[in-house]
Write an enzyme that holds these catalytic residues in place. Structure first.
Site, PDB file in Angstrom:
ATOM      1  N   ASP A 281       0.650  -0.932  -0.151  1.00 57.67           N
ATOM      2  CA  ASP A 281      -0.300  -0.096   0.237  1.00 57.67           C
ATOM      3  C   ASP A 281       0.742   1.011   0.430  1.00 57.67           C
ATOM      4  O   ASP A 281       1.889   0.876   0.668  1.00 57.67           O
ATOM      5  CB  ASP A 281      -1.024  -0.560   1.397  1.00 57.67           C
TER       6      ASP A 281
ATOM      7  N   ASN B  53     -10.742  -2.734  -6.292  1.00 52.49           N
ATOM      8  CA  ASN B  53      -9.554  -1.847  -7.066  1.00 52.49           C
ATOM      9  C   ASN B  53     -10.927  -1.770  -8.009  1.00 52.49           C
ATOM     10  O   ASN B  53     -10.710  -0.609  -8.808  1.00 52.49           O
ATOM     11  CB  ASN B  53      -8.913  -2.433  -7.519  1.00 52.49           C
TER      12      ASN B  53
HETATM   13  C1  FPP Z   1      -1.390   0.254  -3.641  1.00 52.14           C
HETATM   14  O1  FPP Z   1      -1.290   1.811  -3.519  1.00 52.14           O
HETATM   15  C2  FPP Z   1      -1.161  -0.491  -4.648  1.00 52.14           C
HETATM   16  C3  FPP Z   1      -2.232  -1.442  -5.480  1.00 52.14           C
HETATM   17  C4  FPP Z   1      -3.788  -1.110  -5.470  1.00 52.14           C
HETATM   18  C5  FPP Z   1      -1.480  -2.194  -5.896  1.00 52.14           C
HETATM   19  C6  FPP Z   1      -1.003  -2.361  -5.732  1.00 52.14           C
HETATM   20  C7  FPP Z   1      -0.018  -2.844  -7.422  1.00 52.14           C
HETATM   21  C8  FPP Z   1       1.743  -2.567  -7.152  1.00 52.14           C
HETATM   22  C9  FPP Z   1       2.652  -3.055  -6.388  1.00 52.14           C
HETATM   23  C10 FPP Z   1       1.758  -3.237  -9.217  1.00 52.14           C
HETATM   24  C11 FPP Z   1       1.560  -3.854  -9.309  1.00 52.14           C
HETATM   25  C12 FPP Z   1       1.983  -5.258  -9.097  1.00 52.14           C
HETATM   26  C13 FPP Z   1       2.921  -6.581  -9.648  1.00 52.14           C
HETATM   27  C14 FPP Z   1       2.809  -7.390  -9.087  1.00 52.14           C
HETATM   28  C15 FPP Z   1       2.962  -6.479 -10.904  1.00 52.14           C
HETATM   29  P1  FPP Z   1      -2.657   2.715  -3.363  1.00 52.14           P
HETATM   30  O2  FPP Z   1      -2.813   3.166  -5.450  1.00 52.14           O
HETATM   31  O3  FPP Z   1      -3.835   2.564  -2.927  1.00 52.14           O
HETATM   32  O4  FPP Z   1      -1.469   4.074  -2.553  1.00 52.14           O
HETATM   33  P2  FPP Z   1      -2.617   4.782  -2.353  1.00 52.14           P
HETATM   34  O5  FPP Z   1      -3.376   4.483  -0.495  1.00 52.14           O
HETATM   35  O6  FPP Z   1      -1.227   5.633  -1.238  1.00 52.14           O
HETATM   36  O7  FPP Z   1      -3.235   5.965  -2.807  1.00 52.14           O
END
Ligand code: FPP
Length: 231
Positions: free
Chosen positions: A20, A68
């Protein structure tokens, strides 16, 4: 306890991470969210490259939840494109480094080209010794419902029969669940599997997470006393 057979209880066999903070990482720098996700993939790559000496049997990463899809179409597209690029670029490394890819969640519901890429990746890495389980279109409540429905068909609803039908049935019991970015919640991730898992919540935003931080978490895990409900 259901399904638990520790070889050396001080050594973690299975760690899962809620990755996250990509968005906040980008925002802090005045960059687009897509760049935060890109840096998030680099953090994943670093971790997978550092996996061998950690001695873990399985690392499970929460990459895309069933919730998501509610994000903007642009962001969902970015995440799916990152997935395509990641599999294409890193698959040869997985094979070379004996990493077995596993996907949990309702991944057959992703775009057909991604499903085909994943099927190929699963086949190519099937003999790998360490497992990288990636949760895609994953929701833990949905996973439990699917497992209970299958167990019900056989008329056998017990903790063992449900656990045996979860997406994670072939993985070691979950030892440690880590969430980055300072949020303290599970967000529909591995709810059943975390029944006896240790939890670690760190403030680091996911793109800044390093293999050294995971190693530190494993060292700390080795010092914890786990009682599994006993004394
Ligand atoms: C949370 O950050 C992260 C996600 C919703 C996606 C996680 C994905 C990756 C690390 C990249 C893709 C992975 C692979 C294996 C190719 P957020 O967007 O919720 O962050 P925030 O809460 O700060 O907005």
């Amino acid at each position: 306890m259901v399904g638990y057979s520790a070889k050396d209880p001080a050594r973690a066999r299975h760690v899962a991470i809620i990755m996250d903070g990509n968005g906040r990482w980008a925002k802090k720098r005045g960059l687009p969210r897509s760049l935060g996700h890109q840096r998030g993939v680099e953090a994943v790559r670093r971790l997978v490259r550092g996996l061998k000496p950690m001695g873990l049997e399985c690392l499970t990463l929460y990459a895309f939840s069933s919730e998501n899809w509610k994000r903007s179409e642009n962001e969902v597209d970015d995440l799916m494109n990152l997935m395509r690029k990641f599999i294409k670029s890193d698959l040869p490394e997985f094979v070379a480094n004996d990493v077995r890819l596993k996907i949990i969640g309702d991944w057959q519901g992703l775009a057909p080209d991604i499903v085909a890429m994943l099927e190929d990746a699963l086949a190519q890495t099937a003999k790998g010794k360490q497992t990288l389980a990636v949760a895609l279109n994953y929701g833990s409540q949905q996973e439990i419902v699917r497992a209970v429905a299958k167990a019900a068909v056989l008329g056998e609803i017990t903790t063992d029969s449900i656990a045996a039908r979860l997406d994670t049935a072939d993985l070691p019991p979950l030892d440690l669940l880590v969430r980055t970015s300072g949020e303290i919640r599970l967000s529909n991730f591995l709810l059943w599997q975390s029944a006896y898992a240790e939890m670690l919540f760190v403030d680091t935003l996911w793109p800044d997470f390093t293999p050294e931080m995971l190693q530190q978490a494993l060292n700390d895990f080795a010092k914890r006393e786990r009682r599994f409900g006993g004394r």
